[in-house]
Design an enzyme around this catalytic site. Sequence first.
Site, PDB file in Angstrom:
ATOM      1  N   LEU A  70       0.819  -1.217   0.000  1.00 22.33           N
ATOM      2  CA  LEU A  70       0.000   0.000   0.000  1.00 22.33           C
ATOM      3  C   LEU A  70       0.852   1.266   0.000  1.00 22.33           C
ATOM      4  O   LEU A  70       0.570   2.224  -0.721  1.00 22.33           O
ATOM      5  CB  LEU A  70      -0.937  -0.009   1.207  1.00 22.33           C
ATOM      6  CG  LEU A  70      -2.076  -1.027   1.179  1.00 22.33           C
ATOM      7  CD1 LEU A  70      -2.833  -1.018   2.489  1.00 22.33           C
ATOM      8  CD2 LEU A  70      -3.024  -0.740   0.017  1.00 22.33           C
ATOM      9  N   GLY A  71       1.919   1.290   0.825  1.00 23.56           N
ATOM     10  CA  GLY A  71       2.768   2.473   0.889  1.00 23.56           C
ATOM     11  C   GLY A  71       3.545   2.694  -0.389  1.00 23.56           C
ATOM     12  O   GLY A  71       3.591   3.807  -0.933  1.00 23.56           O
ATOM     13  N   GLU A 125       9.341  -4.951  -6.763  1.00 23.55           N
ATOM     14  CA  GLU A 125       8.732  -5.768  -5.722  1.00 23.55           C
ATOM     15  C   GLU A 125       9.230  -7.202  -5.875  1.00 23.55           C
ATOM     16  O   GLU A 125       9.164  -7.773  -6.969  1.00 23.55           O
ATOM     17  CB  GLU A 125       7.211  -5.711  -5.830  1.00 23.55           C
ATOM     18  CG  GLU A 125       6.447  -6.739  -5.015  1.00 23.55           C
ATOM     19  CD  GLU A 125       6.727  -6.679  -3.536  1.00 23.55           C
ATOM     20  OE1 GLU A 125       7.100  -7.720  -2.966  1.00 23.55           O
ATOM     21  OE2 GLU A 125       6.578  -5.578  -2.954  1.00 23.55           O
ATOM     22  N   GLN A 127      -6.907  -5.072   1.211  1.00 22.10           N
ATOM     23  CA  GLN A 127      -5.660  -4.788   0.521  1.00 22.10           C
ATOM     24  C   GLN A 127      -5.552  -5.561  -0.792  1.00 22.10           C
ATOM     25  O   GLN A 127      -4.975  -5.072  -1.773  1.00 22.10           O
ATOM     26  CB  GLN A 127      -4.488  -5.143   1.435  1.00 22.10           C
ATOM     27  CG  GLN A 127      -3.119  -4.768   0.898  1.00 22.10           C
ATOM     28  CD  GLN A 127      -2.030  -4.948   1.955  1.00 22.10           C
ATOM     29  OE1 GLN A 127      -2.341  -5.087   3.138  1.00 22.10           O
ATOM     30  NE2 GLN A 127      -0.783  -4.941   1.536  1.00 22.10           N
ATOM     31  N   LEU A 137      15.868  -5.893  -4.525  1.00 19.36           N
ATOM     32  CA  LEU A 137      17.021  -5.016  -4.317  1.00 19.36           C
ATOM     33  C   LEU A 137      18.159  -5.846  -3.740  1.00 19.36           C
ATOM     34  O   LEU A 137      18.007  -6.479  -2.697  1.00 19.36           O
ATOM     35  CB  LEU A 137      16.645  -3.884  -3.363  1.00 19.36           C
ATOM     36  CG  LEU A 137      17.782  -2.934  -2.961  1.00 19.36           C
ATOM     37  CD1 LEU A 137      18.175  -2.050  -4.139  1.00 19.36           C
ATOM     38  CD2 LEU A 137      17.366  -2.080  -1.770  1.00 19.36           C
ATOM     39  N   TYR A 159     -13.231  -9.942  17.458  1.00 22.20           N
ATOM     40  CA  TYR A 159     -12.010 -10.259  18.194  1.00 22.20           C
ATOM     41  C   TYR A 159     -12.380 -11.364  19.172  1.00 22.20           C
ATOM     42  O   TYR A 159     -13.319 -11.217  19.952  1.00 22.20           O
ATOM     43  CB  TYR A 159     -11.490  -9.036  18.945  1.00 22.20           C
ATOM     44  CG  TYR A 159     -10.943  -7.961  18.028  1.00 22.20           C
ATOM     45  CD1 TYR A 159      -9.699  -8.104  17.421  1.00 22.20           C
ATOM     46  CD2 TYR A 159     -11.677  -6.807  17.770  1.00 22.20           C
ATOM     47  CE1 TYR A 159      -9.201  -7.128  16.585  1.00 22.20           C
ATOM     48  CE2 TYR A 159     -11.185  -5.821  16.929  1.00 22.20           C
ATOM     49  CZ  TYR A 159      -9.945  -5.989  16.339  1.00 22.20           C
ATOM     50  OH  TYR A 159      -9.454  -5.018  15.502  1.00 22.20           O
ATOM     51  N   ASP A 217       5.279   0.147   6.626  1.00 22.71           N
ATOM     52  CA  ASP A 217       5.815  -0.698   7.695  1.00 22.71           C
ATOM     53  C   ASP A 217       7.323  -0.599   7.818  1.00 22.71           C
ATOM     54  O   ASP A 217       7.882  -1.015   8.839  1.00 22.71           O
ATOM     55  CB  ASP A 217       5.413  -2.153   7.457  1.00 22.71           C
ATOM     56  CG  ASP A 217       3.953  -2.426   7.778  1.00 22.71           C
ATOM     57  OD1 ASP A 217       3.274  -1.475   8.215  1.00 22.71           O
ATOM     58  OD2 ASP A 217       3.493  -3.558   7.589  1.00 22.71           O
TER      59      ASP A 217
END
Length: 509
Positions: free
Chosen positions: A13-14, A33, A113, A137, A216, A296
């Site tokens: 997402l980021g 990615e 997501q 990378l 929950y 994150d």
Amino acid sequence: MERVDVLVVGAGLGGLSASMFLALEGVNVLTVERHPGTSLHPRASGQTPRTMELYRFAGIDQKVLGVSERASRGLRITVASSLNGTVFHRIVDDLDEFDLSAATAAPWGMAGQDVVEPILLERAREAGAQVRFSTELVSFSQDDDGVTAVLRSRDSGEETSVRASYLVAADGGRGRIREALGIGTSGVGTISRSIGIVFDADLGDRLLPGVTDLFYLQGPEFTGALVNTDIPGRYVCSVDVPEGVDALPEERLVQLIRAATDLPDLEPKIQWTGMWEMAARIADRFAAGRVFLVGDAAKVTPPTGGMGGNTAVGDGHDIAWKLAAVLRGDAGPGLLDSYEAERKPIAEMVVNTSLHNAKERLVPDLDLTGLAEPVDQVALTLGFRYRSGAVLAEDDDVVENPVEPSGRPGFRAPHVPVGTGSTWDFLGHSWVLFSPGGWRDAVSQVRAETGIALEYQEIDDPLFRGRFGLGDGGATLVRPDGIVAWRCPDGAADPAGTLWDVLARVLSR
């Protein structure tokens, strides 16, 4: 050697948000990615109105709403022993409890997501971004002028070199870029380990139809959570497991699902499983030289509250418009210092609030001694405040009630109805000066002299004046992200000179 303006590592997402917004600004951006595609897991579900405002800037808000009709039908959040067991606490009974229509024209979203990332990817590529999957990378180095990275195709093994002016690290909480930069973290750390299970089944009336129904679970056999998804008949169940356990046999997973749902004869079809860690960590720094951490990579937060993914999108947009301004020459490099100054306090509030939620919903014995008090969810969503060199603040308040906006610098620009629309219809693509009158010529002069995309909106209405805090001849300068950068409540003797000076200061020119 391939050359780009910005290299983004990570397409969650980021990373995809940063890529999309950079490309929309005309920046030559390459995103890599290591995985073969976007997420298959509907984690990080839900979009706050703030995230939907940013998605509207990109023209994808309606697509995001379209893939999750549950957004308009309601939300229920329950703490219970099981789906049909003892209810300990009902946190939310209906999404109307979070009605923020007085503060924003944007709705809540409920998409997962797994369906949002493809939308971000498509829009990023439409705008000109390069996105390469199965590419990792290998190494990177930076100097005063840029970053050199070595990339490797995970399919062919071929290595290539890329030279970029800046690197955006969106490689997740376990990514290596932050560690390579020597940036440490602080926080509670690991809280628990869980196995996530995506399964298909007919749960009958155990969950409310057509709405987002999140449980929950604090049962005798396990602690975890269960929620429906955008795919009918598909659910996500998360179950805590002891340290050292990396998998569970399918028979045990079926037993746990049956215990969670109170359906002893249920035959769930398991589609996916994966381990994950509930943790709370914040990077000591969000930037080092020409490298910036988003999502994150910058902070890891418990999922209790649904703020992790939304914060990642906010990170991606914030660094994108600032990098674009510097690369265009609209701003000096000093503008980039405002990224950490603005986003790190948001991360701290998100993590603290999520930890308090985790104690209430999942981990009653979680020790939060010394932790800051939680921030009201509404204030954290739309009433947050930025403090940096890119904002000329008037006071020290940290949050405000967005339903009663003050128009002060650092806060979101107030939502005021204008005709059939909103003041927010003018935002997201340039700097905007709002005024009841008297600044049109100044804006035209400064725009001509600087080349900065600067628009003028004249609104002389009592509600507008009140929410923006403006008198006759007053003016408010709003940034491309919808944040008030500066306010002059009662006018200026030299409007053009004043505006030129303000832009020079907030843009580090």
